[in-house]
Write a protein that holds these residues in place. Structure first.
Motif, PDB file in Angstrom:
ATOM      1  N   ARG A  84      51.680  29.875  17.864  1.00  0.00           N
ATOM      2  CA  ARG A  84      52.980  30.129  18.338  1.00  0.00           C
ATOM      3  C   ARG A  84      54.119  30.331  17.888  1.00  0.00           C
ATOM      4  N   LYS A 122      35.360  14.305  33.117  1.00  0.00           N
ATOM      5  CA  LYS A 122      35.774  13.190  33.966  1.00  0.00           C
ATOM      6  C   LYS A 122      36.109  12.282  32.858  1.00  0.00           C
ATOM      7  N   MET A 167      45.745  30.001  21.143  1.00  0.00           N
ATOM      8  CA  MET A 167      45.822  28.798  20.890  1.00  0.00           C
ATOM      9  C   MET A 167      45.552  27.966  22.351  1.00  0.00           C
ATOM     10  N   ARG A 168      45.839  28.614  23.514  1.00  0.00           N
ATOM     11  CA  ARG A 168      45.703  27.717  24.692  1.00  0.00           C
ATOM     12  C   ARG A 168      44.326  26.958  24.388  1.00  0.00           C
ATOM     13  N   THR A 227      42.997  25.551  22.363  1.00  0.00           N
ATOM     14  CA  THR A 227      43.031  24.405  21.359  1.00  0.00           C
ATOM     15  C   THR A 227      43.174  23.367  22.534  1.00  0.00           C
ATOM     16  N   LEU A 228      44.115  23.395  23.358  1.00  0.00           N
ATOM     17  CA  LEU A 228      44.171  22.252  24.238  1.00  0.00           C
ATOM     18  C   LEU A 228      42.813  21.780  25.074  1.00  0.00           C
ATOM     19  N   LEU A 229      42.337  22.641  25.225  1.00  0.00           N
ATOM     20  CA  LEU A 229      40.896  22.365  26.224  1.00  0.00           C
ATOM     21  C   LEU A 229      39.960  21.821  25.113  1.00  0.00           C
ATOM     22  N   LEU A 257      40.858  20.089  22.334  1.00  0.00           N
ATOM     23  CA  LEU A 257      41.179  18.856  21.851  1.00  0.00           C
ATOM     24  C   LEU A 257      40.830  17.756  23.180  1.00  0.00           C
ATOM     25  N   VAL A 258      40.937  18.169  24.468  1.00  0.00           N
ATOM     26  CA  VAL A 258      40.600  17.511  25.447  1.00  0.00           C
ATOM     27  C   VAL A 258      38.861  17.019  25.528  1.00  0.00           C
ATOM     28  N   ALA A 259      38.351  18.203  25.268  1.00  0.00           N
ATOM     29  CA  ALA A 259      36.982  17.985  25.310  1.00  0.00           C
ATOM     30  C   ALA A 259      36.520  17.146  24.123  1.00  0.00           C
ATOM     31  N   ALA A 270      37.784  14.593  22.427  1.00  0.00           N
ATOM     32  CA  ALA A 270      38.190  13.206  22.674  1.00  0.00           C
ATOM     33  C   ALA A 270      37.089  12.509  23.736  1.00  0.00           C
ATOM     34  N   PRO A 325      36.235  12.342  27.005  1.00  0.00           N
ATOM     35  CA  PRO A 325      36.695  11.558  28.050  1.00  0.00           C
ATOM     36  C   PRO A 325      35.451  10.744  28.806  1.00  0.00           C
ATOM     37  N   ALA A 373      39.331   6.662  22.750  1.00  0.00           N
ATOM     38  CA  ALA A 373      38.977   8.119  22.983  1.00  0.00           C
ATOM     39  C   ALA A 373      39.704   9.141  22.108  1.00  0.00           C
ATOM     40  N   HIS A 374      41.119   8.901  22.156  1.00  0.00           N
ATOM     41  CA  HIS A 374      42.061   9.897  21.779  1.00  0.00           C
ATOM     42  C   HIS A 374      41.770   9.647  20.149  1.00  0.00           C
ATOM     43  N   GLY A 395      47.616  12.371  15.245  1.00  0.00           N
ATOM     44  CA  GLY A 395      48.013  13.810  15.922  1.00  0.00           C
ATOM     45  C   GLY A 395      49.030  14.190  15.504  1.00  0.00           C
ATOM     46  N   SER A 418      40.128  22.336  15.705  1.00  0.00           N
ATOM     47  CA  SER A 418      40.077  22.110  17.098  1.00  0.00           C
ATOM     48  C   SER A 418      40.272  23.512  17.895  1.00  0.00           C
TER      49      SER A 418
END
Lengths: 177, 173
Positions: A66, A140, B1-2, B4-6, B8-10, B12, B14, B34-35, B151, B170
């Protein structure tokens, strides 16, 4: 650079968060803590944008990342996304509106102001509310997880921004005295 | 890079966080863990994947090298978690200033993670206790901040990797 950790820690002090509220609220211990920590990277991102000239917003250190401007937009988009879900709202669709449409420093500053206002509502909920299950991208979790994820996401991209600024000879906010 | 967010979340985990929270009655600490686990693992994987020849790389003069970043993350994790565990203070730069090799830094990161696990296993009630870490803060504040600090520096590492044509963990499939 070592001082950056100390300054960031001082800024994340729960006492600061408490001073911003009328009185400490035990029912919001975890959400108040999450907000105090989130405010550190959020404020760094805003301060970084304030000191970057418009002419640098298109800068990117290598092609497949970016630009600086897109990073600021992505942070605002991410905040809207995580905080919408933490409030039980519908996921923004598309969730890259700011990154795609806001190009100037003034527009991006306004976008970050709006995303922070959105998030303030999310961080104002009680811990009991934040324990509510939440779903995002098919996974979840609970709302508190999303609130912490919001701070983590901001800080990760602030880490990108720091390196971009250093490459341009600019001292990032977290290292300024 | 979008994506990456997904990821990163996965990464972690949840679901694991939720299950852990239910099991240990530590919703706040469980979310923090978790983070931290997600971002720590990315940094460890980056350290493992990076060729040793790049460990001294830095994109401009007045920033940390890759090696110094890995050492800083490990050293700071020890510092945070020592305070939370109520043990003797650890110097933030203890690893960064002494450990220079890939093997040494990967080990330091793994050791830091092992050391921090008990800190992330406390209950929410225990996490309300205050600790003196550059001023008074709750243990929960320190646990959340430890993860976010990781992070921030993972964000540095991502840009360094991209500047060398490498795909960060990531964004890997």
């Amino acid at each position: 650079m070592r001082k950056a950790v100390l300054v960031a820690l001082a800024m994340s002090s729960p006492l600061i968060a408490q001073q911003q509220q009328s009185a400490p609220d035990a029912s919001k211990f975890a959400t108040t803590t999450a907000r105090a920590v989130w405010m550190v990277p959020h404020n760094y991102v805003v301060r970084a944008l304030e000191q970057v000239p418009d002419s640098l917003l298109s800068f990117k250190p290598t092609p497949d990342v970016r630009s600086l401007g897109q990073l600021f937009g992505h942070v605002a988009d991410g905040e809207h996304l995580f905080c919408a879900l933490a409030l039980g709202e519908a996921m923004p669709n598309p969730f890259d509106v700011v990154e795609k449409s806001k190009k100037t420093k003034a527009e991006l500053l306004q976008a970050l102001k709006e995303s922070a206002a959105h998030c303030d509502k999310a961080y104002a909920q009680t811990d009991a509310s934040a324990a509510t299950p939440a779903e995002f991208f098919g996974n979840k979790a609970n709302r508190l997880f999303l609130l912490n994820m919001n701070g983590a996401h901001d800080f990760e991209h602030y880490g990108n921004i720091v390196t971009y600024l250093r490459l341009k000879g600019i001292t990032p906010p977290s290292s300024q005295r | 890079m979008r994506r990456t967010l997904l990821i990163l979340v996965a990464a972690a985990s949840p679901l694991t966080a939720q299950q852990q929270a239910a099991k240990d009655a530590n919703t706040g600490v469980g979310a923090a863990r978790a983070h931290w686990v997600g971002v720590h693992r990315y940094i460890e994987r980056a350290a493992e994947q990076l060729p040793e020849s790049l460990y001294n790389y830095k994109p401009t003069a007045n920033v940390r090298t890759f090696a110094e970043l890995f050492g800083h993350v490990a050293g700071t994790e020890f510092m945070f978690c020592a305070a939370i565990r109520g043990e003797a203070p650890r110097a933030e730069d203890a690893i960064e200033s002494t450990t220079k090799t890939k093997a040494g830094l990967v080990k330091a990161l793994k050791d830091a993670a092992t050391y921090c696990e008990p800190a992330y296993a406390i209950s929410d009630a225990a996490a309300a206790a205050m600790v003196d870490l550059f001023g008074q803060r709750s243990k929960l504040n320190a646990l959340v901040f430890n993860a976010l600090h990781d992070g921030e520096h993972y964000g540095n590492i991502v840009t360094y990797l991209r500047m060398n044509g490498l795909v960060p963990p990531s964004s890997q499939r």
